[in-house]
Write a protein that holds these residues in place. Structure first.
Motif, mmCIF file in Angstrom:
data_model
loop_
_atom_site.group_PDB
_atom_site.id
_atom_site.type_symbol
_atom_site.label_atom_id
_atom_site.label_comp_id
_atom_site.label_asym_id
_atom_site.label_seq_id
_atom_site.Cartn_x
_atom_site.Cartn_y
_atom_site.Cartn_z
ATOM 1 N N UNK A 194 16.054 23.987 18.925
ATOM 2 C CA UNK A 194 15.893 22.778 19.975
ATOM 3 C C UNK A 194 15.988 21.618 19.110
ATOM 4 N N UNK A 195 16.561 20.536 19.265
ATOM 5 C CA UNK A 195 16.492 19.218 18.477
ATOM 6 C C UNK A 195 17.302 18.301 19.375
ATOM 7 N N UNK A 196 16.622 17.042 19.319
ATOM 8 C CA UNK A 196 16.978 15.754 19.874
ATOM 9 C C UNK A 196 17.608 16.012 21.381
ATOM 10 N N UNK A 197 16.953 16.727 21.997
ATOM 11 C CA UNK A 197 17.053 17.384 23.613
ATOM 12 C C UNK A 197 18.477 17.882 23.656
ATOM 13 N N UNK A 218 16.846 21.256 29.216
ATOM 14 C CA UNK A 218 16.139 21.030 30.207
ATOM 15 C C UNK A 218 14.835 21.812 29.970
ATOM 16 N N UNK A 219 13.637 21.366 29.776
ATOM 17 C CA UNK A 219 12.491 22.025 29.041
ATOM 18 C C UNK A 219 12.058 22.925 30.158
ATOM 19 N N UNK A 226 18.628 30.459 28.288
ATOM 20 C CA UNK A 226 18.806 31.453 27.077
ATOM 21 C C UNK A 226 19.019 32.734 27.827
ATOM 22 N N UNK A 227 18.336 33.160 28.982
ATOM 23 C CA UNK A 227 18.580 34.615 29.320
ATOM 24 C C UNK A 227 19.732 34.875 29.798
#
Length: 310
Positions: A194-197, A218-219, A226-227
Motif C-alpha cells: 500500500x503506497x500513495x493511495x 479504499x481503507x 484483498x479477499x
C-alpha cells in the motif's frame, strides 16, 4: 534499440510515480547494504495522465532539479516501467538457439495479438536453465519502444545514466523478499503493498509472479478487496493455494486486515519491515525512511537489482 531490462544492477533506485519521485542510493558496506542517500520530491499535476508520463519536458525539469539537489549528476540509476505497459510471458525453445533465433521465436509468439508493428516494440529476455528435454524456457518482456526511448532520453537530459529499466512488480517483490531475509521457495505467497493511495497485490512462487492486480485504495474495504482477489486467483488456479500474505504498508492499514481464507483455510499474515534490514549512513536523516519505509519499497527494489533472481 535493445531495452535495458534484466541487465546488471545499479545502486541508485529511482521511483517515478504520479505526484512524487523517490530515490534511494545504496552502497555495500561490510557485506551489508547501506543507505547513503534517500530523498523524495513532489511532481506537479499534469506530468502523468492515466498512470503514464505525458509531460516529458516537465518531468525532465523536475528530475534535473532533483538530481542537482541530491548531487547525483552522471550517477547510474535503475528505474521501472509500470506493469500495465509491459507484457511478460514464457515460451519454450530448443536449446542452443542464437539470440536472433530466440527473438524470432518471441516475436512469433506475440505477433498474433500485437497491436504495434515489430519496429515499435522493444524486446528483452532471459533464458532459464535448461533440463534434459532439449528445450529451455525463455522469459521475455515487451514494451513500446517510443515510451522506453522517451524515458531513457529524459533521464539522460536530467543528468543521470539510465543503467537498468526494470518492471515495477518485480522490483517491489525483490525489496520485500530482501526485507523478509528469506527466499520464499515453499509454495505460493502473496504480497500486499500500500503506497500513495494505491494497493498492489502480487501472488508469486519461487519461479515467477503468477498474478498481479492494482487498484485505488479504499481503507474501509482493504480486507474485502484483498479477499476477493484471493478468491478469484484460487478459482482460476485451484492447484496453487496461497499460503501466506506479506503486508507492506502503514501500521494503520495493517490494523484493517482481518482473517484471510483460501479454500477454507486461514492464511498467515506477516508484516514486512524494510527498515529493520537496512543500515543507514550516519550522514543520512533516516527518520523519513524508518517512518515511511513502505513508501520506498519500489525504489529500494530497483537499487537491489542484483540481489535476488527477480
Amino acid at each position: 534499440m535493445k531495452s535495458a531490462l534484466f541487465r546488471k544492477p545499479a545502486l541508485v533506485g529511482l521511483d517515478i510515480q504520479p505526484g512524487k519521485i523517490r530515490l534511494v542510493q545504496l552502497a555495500i558496506f561490510k557485506s551489508h547494504y547501506r543507505i547513503d542517500r534517500i530523498a523524495r520530491r513532489d511532481l506537479p499535476v499534469g506530468v502523468f495522465r492515466d498512470g503514464v508520463i505525458c509531460d516529458w519536458g516537465g518531468l525532465q525539469q523536475e528530475l534535473a532539479a532533483f538530481v542537482s539537489v541530491c548531487d547525483l549528476t552522471s550517477a547510474a540509476a535503475a528505474v521501472s516501467l509500470p506493469s500495465h505497459l509491459v507484457r511478460t510471458d514464457h515460451i519454450q525453445v530448443p536449446t542452443g538457439l542464437s539470440r536472433q533465433e530466440k527473438e524470432a521465436a518471441i516475436w512469433g509468439a506475440i505477433k498474433a495479438d500485437a497491436s504495434h508493428p515489430k519496429a515499435a516494440l522493444s524486446i528483452d529476455f532471459v533464458e532459464l536453465p535448461a533440463d534434459d528435454s532439449g528445450y529451455s524456457s525463455v522469459f521475455f518482456a515487451v514494451a513500446q519502444e517510443a515510451y522506453l526511448t522517451k524515458l531513457i532520453d529524459c533521464m539522460k537530459r536530467a543528468g543521470l545514466f539510465p543503467k537498468i529499466i526494470d518492471i515495477d512488480r518485480y522490483a517491489t517483490l525483490r525489496a520485500a523478499s530482501f526485507a523478509r531475509q528469506a527466499q520464499l521457495s515453499d509454495g505460493t505467497s502473496a504480497l500486499l503493498h500500500l503506497c500513495d493511495g494505491t494497493a498492489s497485490l502480487i501472488i508469486f512462487n519461487a519461479d515467477d509472479i503468477l498474478f498481479h492486480q492494482q487498484w485505488l485504495l479504499d481503507e474501509h474495504l482493504i480486507n474485502e478487496t484483498v479477499q476477493r482477489y484471493l478468491d478469484f486467483y484460487s478459482t482460476m488456479h485451484p492447484a496453487s493455494s496461497v499460503q501466506r500474505l506479506l503486508f507492506c504498508g502503514s501500521p494503520l492499514h495493517y490494523g484493517c486486515l482481518r482473517e484471510m481464507r483460501v479454500n477454507g483455510q486461514s492464511i498467515f499474515i506477516e508484516s514486512v519491515d524494510l527498515a529493520s534490514q537496512m543500515h543507514v549512513a550516519t550522514h543520512v536523516n533516516d527518520e523519513d525512511f524508518h517512518t515511511f519505509n513502505f513508501d520506498y519499497l519500489l525504489a529500494c527494489g530497483l537499487a537491489l537489482r542484483e540481489l535476488t533472481p527477480w
